[in-house]
Design a protein around this motif. Structure first.
Motif, short mmCIF file in Angstrom:
data_model
loop_
_atom_site.label_atom_id
_atom_site.label_comp_id
_atom_site.label_asym_id
_atom_site.label_seq_id
_atom_site.Cartn_x
_atom_site.Cartn_y
_atom_site.Cartn_z
N ARG A 48 0.76 -1.16 0.03
CA ARG A 48 0.07 0.11 -0.02
C ARG A 48 0.94 1.07 0.05
O ARG A 48 0.49 2.26 -0.69
N MET A 49 2.04 1.20 0.68
CA MET A 49 2.90 2.52 0.76
C MET A 49 3.27 2.53 -0.41
O MET A 49 3.08 3.80 -1.05
N HIS A 50 3.81 1.53 -1.47
CA HIS A 50 4.34 1.78 -2.75
C HIS A 50 3.26 2.58 -3.60
O HIS A 50 3.43 3.64 -4.32
N ARG A 51 2.06 1.85 -3.56
CA ARG A 51 0.83 2.46 -4.37
C ARG A 51 0.51 3.76 -3.94
O ARG A 51 0.18 4.72 -4.84
N SER A 52 0.41 4.04 -2.67
CA SER A 52 -0.02 5.29 -2.22
C SER A 52 1.12 6.61 -2.72
O SER A 52 0.82 7.58 -2.79
N ALA A 53 2.45 6.00 -3.25
CA ALA A 53 3.46 6.86 -3.50
C ALA A 53 3.57 6.98 -4.88
O ALA A 53 4.36 7.59 -5.37
N GLY A 54 2.47 6.55 -5.63
CA GLY A 54 2.41 6.84 -7.30
C GLY A 54 3.15 5.66 -7.86
O GLY A 54 3.24 5.72 -8.87
N THR A 55 3.55 4.49 -7.27
CA THR A 55 3.98 3.52 -7.96
C THR A 55 3.03 2.30 -8.32
O THR A 55 2.14 2.03 -7.47
N ILE A 56 3.09 1.87 -9.32
CA ILE A 56 2.31 0.87 -9.81
C ILE A 56 3.00 -0.55 -9.51
O ILE A 56 4.06 -0.78 -9.55
N VAL A 57 2.26 -1.32 -8.39
CA VAL A 57 2.69 -2.29 -8.08
C VAL A 57 1.94 -3.80 -8.50
O VAL A 57 0.61 -3.67 -8.45
#
Length: 177
Positions: A48-57
């Motif tokens: 969730r941290m990565h996705r919330s930072a604008g990264t596609i995971v």
């Protein structure tokens, strides 16, 4: 059998980091207490941290676990930078929650990166990104010293994002660790 493209698998769990790579260590304060640790750890291990930072995971599983394949993407359309990884270790104990993943063939870098939330003796909670890497693609070799600067900026961005997510989760009335 692991398909990471470097020999020092699990190297972000140990110090010193392996020689022959650029090293990254960024620590960001997140808050205080067990609730913050659990909220931040959940955001890290569920991507969730990565996705919330604008990264596609894209991942094989909803939570980081050894062996889970992860592809991280930055950008859009044909300009998206794809970075295939594999989770190589995890930790979830009383004071630490996180994981490390290693690069796979097709990643622009070669090495490992760890994302760890830790509650210290003074009850403060910190998010740490630790990595060792070297260029694996022509464009990362060409970018040279700019790559570590961008990695450091991105790690700090993840820390700020995680701080916001943890505060929001702990403030929510339905939060239970």
């Amino acid at each position: 059998m692991s398909d990471v493209n470097y020999r020092e698998e699990g190297g972000t769990r140990r110090t010193p980091l392996p020689p022959g790579y650029s090293h990254l260590h960024v620590a960001v304060p997140i808050g205080r207490g067990r609730d913050v640790l659990v909220a931040a750890g959940t955001a890290v291990t569920t991507f969730r941290m990565h996705r919330s930072a604008g990264t596609i995971v894209q991942a094989d599983a909803t939570r980081a676990a050894p062996g889970v394949a992860v592809e991280v993407g930055l950008g859009i359309g044909p300009l998206r930078l794809r970075a295939p990884c594999r989770v190589v270790w995890t930790v979830a104990d009383e004071d630490r929650i996180g994981f490390g993943y290693g690069t796979r063939e097709g990643h622009p870098e070669c090495g490992e990166e760890a994302f760890l939330v830790e509650r210290r003796a003074d009850d403060s909670v910190w998010f740490t990104v630790t990595a060792f890497s070297r260029p694996a693609a022509w464009y990362t070799r060409l970018a040279g010293p700019l790559v570590p600067v961008l990695q450091r900026c991105y790690a700090r961005h993840l820390g700020r994002t995680l701080r916001r997510l943890a505060r929001k989760a702990v403030a929510a009335p339905s939060f239970t660790p």
